[in-house]
Design a protein around this motif. Structure first.
Motif, PDB file in Angstrom:
ATOM      1  N   SER A   1     -17.354 -38.938 -80.460  1.00 48.69           N
ATOM      2  CA  SER A   1     -17.894 -39.175 -79.118  1.00 48.69           C
ATOM      3  C   SER A   1     -17.244 -38.278 -78.074  1.00 48.69           C
ATOM      4  CB  SER A   1     -17.702 -40.647 -78.725  1.00 48.69           C
ATOM      5  OG  SER A   1     -16.324 -40.997 -78.750  1.00 48.69           O
ATOM      6  N   SER A   2     -16.388 -37.368 -78.516  1.00 47.65           N
ATOM      7  CA  SER A   2     -15.730 -36.460 -77.583  1.00 47.65           C
ATOM      8  C   SER A   2     -15.312 -35.189 -78.313  1.00 47.65           C
ATOM      9  CB  SER A   2     -14.487 -37.111 -76.975  1.00 47.65           C
ATOM     10  OG  SER A   2     -13.495 -37.294 -77.974  1.00 47.65           O
ATOM     11  N   GLY A   3     -15.014 -34.158 -77.529  1.00 52.33           N
ATOM     12  CA  GLY A   3     -14.537 -32.915 -78.121  1.00 52.33           C
ATOM     13  C   GLY A   3     -13.213 -33.087 -78.827  1.00 52.33           C
ATOM     14  N   ALA A   4     -12.344 -33.933 -78.277  1.00 56.07           N
ATOM     15  CA  ALA A   4     -11.037 -34.174 -78.897  1.00 56.07           C
ATOM     16  C   ALA A   4     -11.196 -34.782 -80.284  1.00 56.07           C
ATOM     17  CB  ALA A   4     -10.197 -35.082 -78.009  1.00 56.07           C
ATOM     18  N   GLU A   5     -12.157 -35.700 -80.433  1.00 59.76           N
ATOM     19  CA  GLU A   5     -12.401 -36.305 -81.746  1.00 59.76           C
ATOM     20  C   GLU A   5     -12.920 -35.273 -82.742  1.00 59.76           C
ATOM     21  OE1 GLU A   5     -14.711 -39.862 -81.892  1.00 59.76           O
ATOM     22  OE2 GLU A   5     -13.758 -40.722 -80.116  1.00 59.76           O
ATOM     23  N   VAL A   6     -13.723 -34.341 -82.275  1.00 54.68           N
ATOM     24  CA  VAL A   6     -14.225 -33.284 -83.165  1.00 54.68           C
ATOM     25  C   VAL A   6     -13.064 -32.459 -83.695  1.00 54.68           C
ATOM     26  CG1 VAL A   6     -15.606 -31.180 -83.300  1.00 54.68           C
ATOM     27  CG2 VAL A   6     -16.448 -33.128 -81.991  1.00 54.68           C
ATOM     28  N   LEU A   7     -12.181 -32.023 -82.804  1.00 54.03           N
ATOM     29  CA  LEU A   7     -11.056 -31.184 -83.218  1.00 54.03           C
ATOM     30  C   LEU A   7     -10.126 -31.936 -84.163  1.00 54.03           C
ATOM     31  CD1 LEU A   7     -10.321 -29.445 -79.793  1.00 54.03           C
ATOM     32  CD2 LEU A   7     -11.590 -28.540 -81.747  1.00 54.03           C
ATOM     33  N   ALA A   8      -9.958 -33.238 -83.933  1.00 56.84           N
ATOM     34  CA  ALA A   8      -9.126 -34.044 -84.832  1.00 56.84           C
ATOM     35  C   ALA A   8      -9.757 -34.136 -86.214  1.00 56.84           C
ATOM     36  CB  ALA A   8      -8.912 -35.428 -84.244  1.00 56.84           C
ATOM     37  N   THR A   9     -11.073 -34.300 -86.254  1.00 51.70           N
ATOM     38  CA  THR A   9     -11.774 -34.380 -87.536  1.00 51.70           C
ATOM     39  C   THR A   9     -11.651 -33.074 -88.308  1.00 51.70           C
ATOM     40  OG1 THR A   9     -13.382 -35.934 -86.610  1.00 51.70           O
ATOM     41  CG2 THR A   9     -14.010 -34.816 -88.643  1.00 51.70           C
ATOM     42  N   LEU A  10     -11.708 -31.960 -87.603  1.00 51.46           N
ATOM     43  CA  LEU A  10     -11.585 -30.653 -88.263  1.00 51.46           C
ATOM     44  C   LEU A  10     -10.213 -30.478 -88.904  1.00 51.46           C
ATOM     45  CD1 LEU A  10     -13.385 -28.257 -85.723  1.00 51.46           C
ATOM     46  CD2 LEU A  10     -14.233 -29.114 -87.918  1.00 51.46           C
ATOM     47  N   GLU A  11      -9.192 -31.077 -88.310  1.00 47.03           N
ATOM     48  CA  GLU A  11      -7.838 -30.984 -88.877  1.00 47.03           C
ATOM     49  C   GLU A  11      -7.694 -31.843 -90.128  1.00 47.03           C
ATOM     50  OE1 GLU A  11      -5.008 -31.984 -85.912  1.00 47.03           O
ATOM     51  OE2 GLU A  11      -5.348 -30.182 -84.693  1.00 47.03           O
ATOM     52  N   GLN A  12      -8.478 -32.911 -90.212  1.00 47.12           N
ATOM     53  CA  GLN A  12      -8.293 -33.882 -91.287  1.00 47.12           C
ATOM     54  C   GLN A  12      -9.305 -33.751 -92.425  1.00 47.12           C
ATOM     55  OE1 GLN A  12      -8.658 -37.560 -89.160  1.00 47.12           O
ATOM     56  NE2 GLN A  12      -6.905 -37.146 -87.823  1.00 47.12           N
ATOM     57  N   SER A  13     -10.447 -33.087 -92.165  1.00 47.63           N
ATOM     58  CA  SER A  13     -11.537 -33.104 -93.148  1.00 47.63           C
ATOM     59  C   SER A  13     -12.118 -31.709 -93.358  1.00 47.63           C
ATOM     60  CB  SER A  13     -12.664 -34.048 -92.691  1.00 47.63           C
ATOM     61  OG  SER A  13     -12.164 -35.339 -92.414  1.00 47.63           O
ATOM     62  N   ASP A  14     -12.742 -31.552 -94.514  1.00 46.82           N
ATOM     63  CA  ASP A  14     -13.455 -30.320 -94.834  1.00 46.82           C
ATOM     64  C   ASP A  14     -14.854 -30.419 -94.220  1.00 46.82           C
ATOM     65  OD1 ASP A  14     -14.287 -27.933 -95.926  1.00 46.82           O
ATOM     66  OD2 ASP A  14     -14.750 -28.797 -97.885  1.00 46.82           O
ATOM     67  N   VAL A  15     -15.142 -29.543 -93.248  1.00 45.78           N
ATOM     68  CA  VAL A  15     -16.394 -29.627 -92.499  1.00 45.78           C
ATOM     69  C   VAL A  15     -17.126 -28.293 -92.571  1.00 45.78           C
ATOM     70  CG1 VAL A  15     -17.413 -29.928 -90.211  1.00 45.78           C
ATOM     71  CG2 VAL A  15     -15.491 -31.375 -90.928  1.00 45.78           C
ATOM     72  N   ASP A  16     -18.418 -28.370 -92.883  1.00 46.78           N
ATOM     73  CA  ASP A  16     -19.239 -27.158 -92.971  1.00 46.78           C
ATOM     74  C   ASP A  16     -19.994 -26.858 -91.681  1.00 46.78           C
ATOM     75  OD1 ASP A  16     -18.911 -26.552 -95.896  1.00 46.78           O
ATOM     76  OD2 ASP A  16     -19.738 -28.581 -96.047  1.00 46.78           O
ATOM     77  N   ALA A  17     -20.291 -27.892 -90.891  1.00 46.84           N
ATOM     78  CA  ALA A  17     -21.113 -27.663 -89.707  1.00 46.84           C
ATOM     79  C   ALA A  17     -20.857 -28.723 -88.644  1.00 46.84           C
ATOM     80  CB  ALA A  17     -22.595 -27.659 -90.065  1.00 46.84           C
ATOM     81  N   LEU A  18     -21.036 -28.301 -87.393  1.00 47.57           N
ATOM     82  CA  LEU A  18     -20.914 -29.184 -86.241  1.00 47.57           C
ATOM     83  C   LEU A  18     -22.246 -29.259 -85.509  1.00 47.57           C
ATOM     84  CD1 LEU A  18     -17.596 -27.749 -84.739  1.00 47.57           C
ATOM     85  CD2 LEU A  18     -17.823 -29.602 -86.407  1.00 47.57           C
ATOM     86  N   PHE A  19     -22.697 -30.475 -85.227  1.00 47.75           N
ATOM     87  CA  PHE A  19     -23.856 -30.684 -84.365  1.00 47.75           C
ATOM     88  C   PHE A  19     -23.314 -31.162 -83.023  1.00 47.75           C
ATOM     89  CE2 PHE A  19     -25.677 -30.767 -88.549  1.00 47.75           C
ATOM     90  CZ  PHE A  19     -26.957 -30.252 -88.396  1.00 47.75           C
ATOM     91  N   LEU A  20     -23.337 -30.281 -82.028  1.00 46.39           N
ATOM     92  CA  LEU A  20     -22.623 -30.522 -80.778  1.00 46.39           C
ATOM     93  C   LEU A  20     -23.561 -30.687 -79.588  1.00 46.39           C
ATOM     94  CD1 LEU A  20     -19.880 -27.748 -81.126  1.00 46.39           C
ATOM     95  CD2 LEU A  20     -19.675 -30.176 -81.746  1.00 46.39           C
ATOM     96  N   ASP A  21     -23.342 -31.774 -78.842  1.00 46.40           N
ATOM     97  CA  ASP A  21     -23.974 -31.875 -77.541  1.00 46.40           C
ATOM     98  C   ASP A  21     -23.233 -30.924 -76.600  1.00 46.40           C
ATOM     99  OD1 ASP A  21     -25.531 -32.817 -75.396  1.00 46.40           O
ATOM    100  OD2 ASP A  21     -23.990 -34.277 -74.861  1.00 46.40           O
ATOM    101  N   ILE A  22     -23.969 -30.224 -75.759  1.00 44.69           N
ATOM    102  CA  ILE A  22     -23.318 -29.270 -74.856  1.00 44.69           C
ATOM    103  C   ILE A  22     -22.540 -29.989 -73.767  1.00 44.69           C
ATOM    104  CG2 ILE A  22     -23.798 -27.592 -73.015  1.00 44.69           C
ATOM    105  CD1 ILE A  22     -25.790 -26.267 -74.791  1.00 44.69           C
ATOM    106  N   HIS A  23     -23.142 -31.026 -73.174  1.00 44.43           N
ATOM    107  CA  HIS A  23     -22.545 -31.653 -71.996  1.00 44.43           C
ATOM    108  C   HIS A  23     -21.752 -32.898 -72.377  1.00 44.43           C
ATOM    109  CE1 HIS A  23     -24.703 -28.901 -69.422  1.00 44.43           C
ATOM    110  NE2 HIS A  23     -25.837 -29.226 -70.025  1.00 44.43           N
ATOM    111  N   MET A  24     -20.513 -32.680 -72.840  1.00 44.54           N
ATOM    112  CA  MET A  24     -19.600 -33.791 -73.064  1.00 44.54           C
ATOM    113  C   MET A  24     -18.460 -33.676 -72.063  1.00 44.54           C
ATOM    114  SD  MET A  24     -19.365 -34.246 -77.217  1.00 44.54           S
ATOM    115  CE  MET A  24     -18.932 -32.532 -77.557  1.00 44.54           C
ATOM    116  N   PRO A  25     -17.923 -34.800 -71.584  1.00 47.15           N
ATOM    117  CA  PRO A  25     -16.841 -34.736 -70.602  1.00 47.15           C
ATOM    118  C   PRO A  25     -15.570 -34.135 -71.201  1.00 47.15           C
ATOM    119  CG  PRO A  25     -17.216 -36.989 -71.331  1.00 47.15           C
ATOM    120  CD  PRO A  25     -18.333 -36.176 -71.885  1.00 47.15           C
ATOM    121  N   ALA A  26     -14.751 -33.552 -70.354  1.00 48.87           N
ATOM    122  CA  ALA A  26     -13.465 -32.942 -70.730  1.00 48.87           C
ATOM    123  C   ALA A  26     -13.682 -31.709 -71.591  1.00 48.87           C
ATOM    124  CB  ALA A  26     -12.550 -33.968 -71.406  1.00 48.87           C
ATOM    125  N   VAL A  27     -13.898 -31.895 -72.888  1.00 44.50           N
ATOM    126  CA  VAL A  27     -14.107 -30.759 -73.800  1.00 44.50           C
ATOM    127  C   VAL A  27     -15.581 -30.735 -74.191  1.00 44.50           C
ATOM    128  CG1 VAL A  27     -13.447 -29.689 -75.986  1.00 44.50           C
ATOM    129  CG2 VAL A  27     -11.765 -31.016 -74.684  1.00 44.50           C
TER     130      VAL A  27
END
Length: 239
Positions: A34-60
């Motif tokens: 639900s946030s950019g910070a959560e995305v970056l945390a997931t990338l550190e912990q999991s093997d990820v091939d693709a990101l589906f990103l909303d452009i307008h998220m608060p902060a990041v």
């Protein structure tokens, strides 16, 4: 199969996209954020091939995430999912593999997954991007989004699944320039991406090909070329 992250600060949007992706057999794991910070945390912990990103998220924002992962040795593919159609130019500058407008259609999402799978397999080169003008606004679209091209005098109209764009290039010139990309002239008025053709009628009567929901005529002059293309891709029994 690919592992993906869906990021949007609106939970219903995350769940809707997760549901659509869960119906695709090419998708193995779906992480939610639900946030950019959560995305970056997931990338550190999991093997990820693709990101589906909303452009307008608060902060990041989604754009911030795309910039931050660009320096990685093997960054995940990025697909932007947004209601803001005016940020496509910036998105493709960040080498996004696709740009989906909300509400997301199943057919377009399937095409995004196809592109992600190609990248994951290492079989896809960087897509060619074309700049087009529409209503005084410059947009960038991927050439592999173009299903067919229609001649309009000294201009050509590029037809994609969701829109069409008029460019000041004669169809004869595009025929020469795009031949190596799988585009074939089927009529004096039409140039078709053969990998987008889903139905061919070449028997008696009026020969045609169907691209998406559009049936296009095949002229007598160009009929041999279409037959040759079909033969080249026809499966034959082994010996």
């Amino acid at each position: 199969m690919v592992n993906v992250v869906i990021a949007d600060d609106e939970l219903p949007a995350v769940e809707e996209l997760a549901f659509l992706l869960s119906q695709d057999s090419r998708v193995r794991t779906i992480h939610r954020a639900s946030s950019g910070a959560e995305v970056l945390a997931t990338l550190e912990q999991s093997d990820v091939d693709a990101l589906f990103l909303d452009i307008h998220m608060p902060a990041v924002s989604g754009l911030d995430i795309a910039r931050s992962i660009a320096a990685l040795d093997r960054p995940p593919a990025v697909v932007f999912v947004t209601a803001d159609e005016d940020r496509a130019l910036e998105a493709f500058d960040l080498r996004a593999v696709d740009y989906l407008l909300k509400p997301v259609r199943r057919e377009r999402l399937s095409e995004s997954v196809r592109r992600i799978c190609e990248l994951a397999e290492g079989s896809a080169a960087a897509p060619e991007v074309i700049t087009v003008d529409q209503g005084g606004i410059s947009r960038r679209i991927r050439r592999d989004e173009v299903r067919y091209v229609q001649a309009q005098g000294d201009y050509a109209r590029l037809h994609t699944p969701g829109a069409s764009y008029l460019i000041r290039i004669p169809l004869n010139d595009l025929e020469r320039q795009w031949a190596d990309a799988g585009f074939l002239r089927i009529h004096r008025s039409y140039l078709v991406a053969m990998d987008q053709v889903r139905l061919v009628r070449l028997g008696a009567g009026r020969p045609s090909v169907t691209v998406g929901d559009t049936e296009l005529p095949v002229s007598r002059r160009h009929l041999p070329g279409v037959r040759e293309q079909l033969e080249a891709t026809r499966l034959r029994p082994g010996h």
